[in-house]
Design a protein around this motif. Structure first.
Motif: not given
Length: 415
Positions: A216-225
């Motif tokens: 309910p409260n989790t975000v994962v970030l990704k960087s394609l560059g």
């Protein structure tokens, strides 16, 4: 002005490293820069992919891109993700900005040293930033149990972990990150920044992206560059449950992605094997480069799972002076870490590059070091030391992956 024709005064302007374009504009005719500063994938895109981009450049520049929703749906399809769990933006930094504005209300905990926008952005908007200092004596390894206690003691409402961490290359096992997320299920938000995780070879499936979207409260970030070696395009994405991803997606401008980003999103589906090959080559180069750096007397080389290696310079050396010397006399551009919270100019982050470039870097460092006496080298530290792992084993809610990695999306979508 120095031997290469590069005006090193440009390196002393502003809080961040000078861009490649700033340096190239300042250098003399015939000067060449080998970039150990910007953490890019040197093996991807392939020359053939650049040729394809060049052939289509007129249309890419002349016409509007599709709207961001269409490009995001295509990316989700390529990566095997549900489109409602993805929000795509003009680089991970834009996503950090929107997360701060929309989802961080009061306070944020972050280990330092780490990527500077995680401290700078919330401070700029008046949030309390609770900084958990990583210790050099521990090789800058993050003990998640200690970090959870710190978060509880401070009453932080948002927690951030960068895995792989920048600038030290520290890696956390996937099972431990999942347990960390579940231990903080009552917080407003838990953020796992996986911008560099594709470069890790510690586990077959290192990402917690699929685990985040069912919480309910989790975000994962990704960087394609960073992954694709295309920093100039500025594109990245986040993974979260549909409520969080949808809230971020609705806030983003309708045409926040450019035509070049759209073109690359459509290309990567056809070049998954080349991308996997680039990761294997980079892992090889990381091992080789770490071994070569250990030849420099007195240099501490920290183990890394990123596409960069952190080193600590001998006591007599100055990171600022070495950076200027290398770019002026050898055309080698490096990153000293004096402006990173939790570090000093005695530390440098060196991007992993092929052997011929590493030879040039080492020649320059050896030349610089001849003016100082030799000091003994430090001992190596194993970043995958399990002595500090969770005490009670693997969590029983670990999402299972197939036994074999058979397609592009198996690694990337999961991560």
């Amino acid at each position: 002005m120095a031997a290469t024709g590069i005006d090193t005064s440009i390196l002393h302007k502003g809080a961040h490293s000078a861009s490649y374009f700033d340096l190239s504009r300042s250098m003399g005719e015939g000067a060449e820069i080998v970039d150990f500063c910007i953490p890019c994938n040197p093996y991807f895109p392939t020359p053939e992919m650049f040729d394809e981009l060049s052939r289509d450049l007129k249309n890419i520049l002349k016409y509007y891109p599709s709207d961001s929703t269409s490009i995001t749906k295509k990316l989700a399809s390529v990566l095997g993700l549900h489109p409602q769990t993805v929000a795509m933006a003009n680089g991970s930094t834009e996503l950090i900005t929107w997360i701060d504005h929309l989802l961080i209300k009061e306070s944020l905990a972050i280990p330092i040293p780490t990527f500077g926008r995680w401290t700078d952005q919330p401070l700029e908007t008046g949030k309390r930033v609770d900084m958990f200092p990583l210790q050099e004596r521990d090789g800058f390894r993050l003990n998640l149990e200690d970090y959870v206690r710190f978060i509880r003691d401070r009453g932080s409402r948002v927690a951030v972990v960068c895995n792989v961490n920048n600038p030290d290359g520290g890696y956390l096992a996937r099972r431990d990150v999942i347990r960390f997320m579940d231990a903080l299920g009552d917080l407003d938000l838990v953020i796992i920044d996986e911008s560099f995780i594709d470069f890790s070879d510690a586990e077959q499936y290192p990402s917690v992206g699929p685990d985040a979207v069912i919480r309910p409260n989790t975000v994962v970030l990704k960087s394609l560059g960073k992954n694709f070696g295309l920093h100039g395009i500025r594109f990245g994405y986040l993974m979260a449950n549909p409520a969080i991803a949808g809230r971020i997606g609705k806030a983003l401008p309708k045409w926040n992605l450019n035509s070049l980003a759209e073109k690359v999103v459509h290309m990567i589906e056809e070049h998954d094997q080349e991308y996997e090959d680039s990761l294997r080559l980079l892992s090889r180069d990381r091992r080789d480069m770490a071994g070569e750096l250990q030849r420099v007397p007195g240099l501490t080389v920290f183990p890394s799972q990123g596409n960069f290696i952190l080193v600590k310079l001998p006591t007599e050396w100055s990171g600022v002076a070495l950076r200027d010397y290398l770019v002026a006399n050898h055309g080698v551009y490096t990153r000293e870490c004096g402006n990173k919270l939790g570090m000093t100019s005695q530390f440098m982050r060196l991007v992993v590059r092929p052997g011929r470039d590493v030879d040039r870097l080492l020649d320059g460092m050896m030349d610089y070091g001849r003016q100082f006496r030799v000091r003994p080298a430090y001992e190596d530290v194993d970043p995958l030391d399990t002595r500090r792992a969770w005490n009670d084993g693997t969590p029983d809610n670990l999402i299972q992956y197939p036994a074999h990695r058979t397609e592009y999306s198996a690694r990337r979508a999961a991560g």
